[in-house]
Design an enzyme around this catalytic site. Structure first.
Site, PDB file in Angstrom:
ATOM      1  N   GLU A  88      -2.932 -14.733   3.628  1.00 56.11           N
ATOM      2  CA  GLU A  88      -2.975 -13.530   4.456  1.00 56.11           C
ATOM      3  C   GLU A  88      -4.392 -13.280   4.951  1.00 56.11           C
ATOM      4  O   GLU A  88      -4.627 -13.014   6.121  1.00 56.11           O
ATOM      5  CB  GLU A  88      -2.484 -12.345   3.614  1.00 56.11           C
ATOM      6  CG  GLU A  88      -2.488 -11.022   4.342  1.00 56.11           C
ATOM      7  CD  GLU A  88      -2.126  -9.861   3.421  1.00 56.11           C
ATOM      8  OE1 GLU A  88      -1.457 -10.113   2.385  1.00 56.11           O
ATOM      9  OE2 GLU A  88      -2.489  -8.723   3.753  1.00 56.11           O
ATOM     10  N   THR A 110      -9.909  -4.095   2.435  1.00 57.64           N
ATOM     11  CA  THR A 110     -11.084  -3.487   3.055  1.00 57.64           C
ATOM     12  C   THR A 110     -12.296  -4.348   2.726  1.00 57.64           C
ATOM     13  O   THR A 110     -12.278  -5.134   1.767  1.00 57.64           O
ATOM     14  CB  THR A 110     -11.333  -2.077   2.489  1.00 57.64           C
ATOM     15  OG1 THR A 110     -11.440  -2.200   1.053  1.00 57.64           O
ATOM     16  CG2 THR A 110     -10.191  -1.127   2.831  1.00 57.64           C
ATOM     17  N   SER A 156       0.826  -1.210   0.000  1.00 60.25           N
ATOM     18  CA  SER A 156       0.000   0.000   0.000  1.00 60.25           C
ATOM     19  C   SER A 156       0.856   1.254   0.000  1.00 60.25           C
ATOM     20  O   SER A 156       1.998   1.256   0.465  1.00 60.25           O
ATOM     21  CB  SER A 156      -0.897   0.031   1.243  1.00 60.25           C
ATOM     22  OG  SER A 156      -1.852  -0.971   1.177  1.00 60.25           O
ATOM     23  N   GLU A 157       0.267   2.332  -0.534  1.00 60.24           N
ATOM     24  CA  GLU A 157       0.958   3.621  -0.567  1.00 60.24           C
ATOM     25  C   GLU A 157       0.021   4.688  -0.049  1.00 60.24           C
ATOM     26  O   GLU A 157      -1.180   4.438   0.088  1.00 60.24           O
ATOM     27  CB  GLU A 157       1.391   3.932  -2.008  1.00 60.24           C
ATOM     28  CG  GLU A 157       2.386   2.937  -2.546  1.00 60.24           C
ATOM     29  CD  GLU A 157       2.843   3.255  -3.955  1.00 60.24           C
ATOM     30  OE1 GLU A 157       2.296   4.206  -4.568  1.00 60.24           O
ATOM     31  OE2 GLU A 157       3.743   2.557  -4.440  1.00 60.24           O
ATOM     32  N   GLY A 164      -4.485   2.094  -2.013  1.00 67.75           N
ATOM     33  CA  GLY A 164      -4.722   1.025  -1.041  1.00 67.75           C
ATOM     34  C   GLY A 164      -5.443  -0.106  -1.745  1.00 67.75           C
ATOM     35  O   GLY A 164      -4.836  -1.025  -2.289  1.00 67.75           O
ATOM     36  N   GLY A 211     -21.107  -4.093  30.572  1.00 69.04           N
ATOM     37  CA  GLY A 211     -21.521  -2.774  31.040  1.00 69.04           C
ATOM     38  C   GLY A 211     -20.316  -1.877  31.277  1.00 69.04           C
ATOM     39  O   GLY A 211     -19.385  -1.853  30.493  1.00 69.04           O
ATOM     40  N   GLY A 212     -20.340  -1.186  32.392  1.00 67.65           N
ATOM     41  CA  GLY A 212     -19.248  -0.257  32.709  1.00 67.65           C
ATOM     42  C   GLY A 212     -17.897  -0.945  32.710  1.00 67.65           C
ATOM     43  O   GLY A 212     -16.900  -0.410  32.235  1.00 67.65           O
TER      44      GLY A 212
END
Lengths: 409, 263
Positions: free
Chosen positions: A265, A389, A143-144, A148, A363-364
């Protein structure tokens, strides 16, 4: 017509086959990696996530276990195992720390496996033994900044010298996992894709070493959402002269290298999502059994039951799909792109969804680092982007479906 | 007795038992005759892992040249032998039986079977785990030593082989004891003896080619019948919540009259 006699032996064999551990060796591998992941990988996850640093010491230990060259011939220091073994390692390590596993993947699949499949004997002899022990930490550059999903839109060039003895590389590569190990210099060696011809598909692959003049670290990418312990970087090529011996495969022939390696991959990335999902299911299942509200364990409540049950079923579906595709994958060939894309597409979203439900069930507590699931949630998102992607998978899959699969088997 | 092999070329026989994995939450079976084994994860007994590790270190330290891993159990016990091979043992012996390993097949019978294997293999050292995490009997090692007329170093937390003998540190309830023992001998491994290695992938692959010999337990002419019958098994009673007492007098009263732990 009389019914054919049932071969009970064959039926028994079918029942006893373990899709996720087809042989004893696979089962022992999983046992080793799980045990190692629980005691060595899991405890360091939070700290390295916080520091955004690569755990080199841990990586060396993974090398000691012989895991860095899972798919490589023993001749070059590897273990000569298959795609299923690769899935096992990625799934088990990811359940403990997906970020560390991503660096492992970039090294073992994107560099080591790629070179093992596409390199010649001399190249393999020169790079693989050190890569398999962990003496060298490596990666891959495709990638560049400007390319992509449109990978063949890459602008990095490799210009052959007049006498054909060298190529000169110019350009930059972006989002390179293991692009740096210390934040200041590059990692040890990379497989770099660069344009060697005018036509869109005329791309070649080169071995580039740390400290080659002109090859530098552009920048370490900071403040990532997840996969923070995996160091990502932009790397720069400014008239980097590489010897012709460093061309891997045929000139203009890197599309073949790409196609071969992208399948393993994607399957390995899918396996990472499986690990994220498995750990998330375990955490939410155990938490919901113990946590009390209104005088009962919260797993008595329908919404919690739905989170747990949906997650388990989706995880198992993804697991079965991934391992089934893995066991049919011949690492030296290509042509199974449809399902490699398919497993990654399905599992990436699934891992993210399951991690999200785990936070909700906790939850929290789910919002806090100590409970692990918030890291899994942040790390999970990357799998919908890196290594393809979702949109790239959609594109590839429809291309394959309309060309080759107008009816399904 | 005299050791079959010279001090730097000893042969070690290591016992490995297939047990419920230590991390599993064990449940009582519906019939209350034992624990539920169906679909439960099984592993090598942790003390046996330590014994295997010690044997491999003996080989790496040039004290031993051959390690034979032996297990008594069903078809799947092969997995534990294979793990021992993947850790570094040279070959395996699988004494096959379908008797339940956690109840039916008891230490006396196992010791008798191992005696047959010892007579067949002629090792200098038999290395066992000090106990298994299912039965917790800690009997097989001492019984085997007695049957063979061999000395024993049980609950060993350190072993130093030299001059054809061994100095062993033993963990006892009163502290650590150091003894000097000759070979051949039976050793049982305690927790602190070593930290077992992970089976590395190249060794897992190599283990595929190592031989495992299967011997039917019934063919060894040993009486395997259990001497103890498990009549009923129950969960431990649910722990009652603690209470805070007002003062020492109240504490002593409760210890005497409720908990009955002081006279």
């Amino acid at each position: 017509m009389s019914a054919a006699a049932v071969d009970l032996d064959a039926a028994a064999d079918i029942a006893s086959m373990d899709l996720f551990n087809p042989t004893e060796e696979h089962a022992m591998l999983r046992e080793t990696v799980r045990s190692f992941s629980d005691s060595e990988i899991r405890p360091q996850a939070l700290e390295y996530n916080r520091k955004e640093m690569f755990n080199r010491e841990l990586f060396n230990k993974v090398g000691d276990l012989g895991l860095l060259g899972v798919t490589v011939d023993e001749e070059y220091g590897g273990s000569g195992m298959d795609a299923v073994a690769a899935c096992i390692v990625h799934e088990e390590m990811s359940a403990a720390d997906p970020a560390f596993t991503l660096s492992y993947l970039a090294h073992s699949m994107l560099f080591v496996n790629n070179l093992s499949q596409n390199g010649n004997h001399e190249q393999k002899l020169k790079y693989l033994p050190d890569a398999c022990t962990g003496a060298k930490v490596c990666g891959m550059g495709m990638s560049e900044p400007g390319a992509g999903t449109d990978v063949l839109g890459m602008k990095t060039t490799a210009t052959k010298s007049a006498d054909g003895s060298t190529y000169t590389l110019n350009g930059n590569k972006m989002w390179i996992t293991n692009g740096t190990l210390d934040g200041e210099t590059t990692g040890d060696a990379y497989l770099i894709y660069a344009r060697t011809g005018e036509k869109r598909s005329e791309v070649s692959m080169f071995l580039v070493d740390k400290n080659m003049p002109g090859f530098t670290l552009g920048q370490k990418i900071e403040d990532k959402l997840g996969m923070r312990a995996s160091m990502t970087a932009e790397i720069v090529f400014d008239n980097v002269v590489v010897p012709a011996e460093n061309l891997v495969g045929e000139e203009h022939g890197a599309a073949l290298c790409m196609m071969r390696n992208l399948e393993i991959e994607r399957i390995a990335l899918a396996a990472m999502s499986l690990g994220i999902a498995r750990r998330s299911v375990e955490v939410m299942n155990n938490y919901a059994a113990e946590r009390q509200a209104f005088g009962e364990s919260i797993n008595s409540f329908g919404q919690m039951q739905r989170h747990i049950a949906d997650s388990y079923a989706e995880y198992m579906a993804g697991r079965a799909y991934t391992y089934n595709v893995a066991r049919h994958l011949d690492l030296a060939s290509y042509g199974n792109g449809l399902d490699a894309d398919g497993v990654k597409l399905f599992c990436a979203k699934m891992g993210k969804d399951v991690a999200d439900r785990a936070i909700q069930v906790l939850g929290g507590n789910g919002y806090v680092g100590e409970y692990h699931v918030e890291q899994l949630w942040r790390d999970a998102k990357l799998l919908e982007i890196g290594g393809g992607t979702n949109e790239a998978h959609h594109k590839n899959m429809v291309r394959d479906l309309k060309r080759h699969h107008t009816t399904l088997k | 007795g005299t050791s079959p092999h010279p001090p730097s070329k000893m042969k070690v026989l290591v016992g490995v038992k297939r047990v419920i994995d230590y991390a599993v939450k064990v449940r009582i079976a519906a019939d209350k005759k034992g624990v539920e084994l169906a679909n439960v994860k099984m592993s090598m007994n942790p003390f046996c892992e330590i014994a295997v590790e010690e044997a491999i270190r003996m080989k790496e330290g040039k004290t031993a040249t051959e390690i034979v891993a032996v297990s008594v159990g069903p078809k799947n016990a092969q997995e534990q032998i294979r793990t021992a091979l993947a850790m570094g043992a040279d070959r395996g012996v699988h004494v096959t039986t379908d008797m339940r390993l956690d109840q039916e097949l008891q230490p006396l019978a196992v010791a008798k079977l191992l005696k047959e294997i010892v007579e067949k293999e002629a090792p200098d050292v038999v290395l066992l785990g000090k106990q298994s995490i299912d039965g917790d009997c800690a009997q097989t090692g001492p019984m085997l030593a007695a049957m063979l007329g061999w000395p024993q170093a049980t609950m060993a937390s350190e072993l130093t082989f030299a001059d054809g003998g061994v100095t062993a540190e033993r963990e006892t309830d009163n502290g650590t004891e150091v003894i000097q023992v000759g070979t051949p001998l039976v050793v049982t491994a305690d927790l602190r003896l070593n930290e077992p290695r992970y089976a590395k992938l190249p060794n897992i692959m190599k283990a595929k080619k190592k031989k495992i010999e299967a011997i039917d337990a019934a063919s060894l002419g040993v009486d395997l019948s259990p001497r103890i019958e498990v009549v009923e098994m129950n969960d431990p009673p649910t722990r009652a919540a603690g209470i805070v007492v007002e003062d020492v007098t109240a504490l002593v009263d409760k210890l005497k009259n409720e908990a009955s732990v002081i006279a």
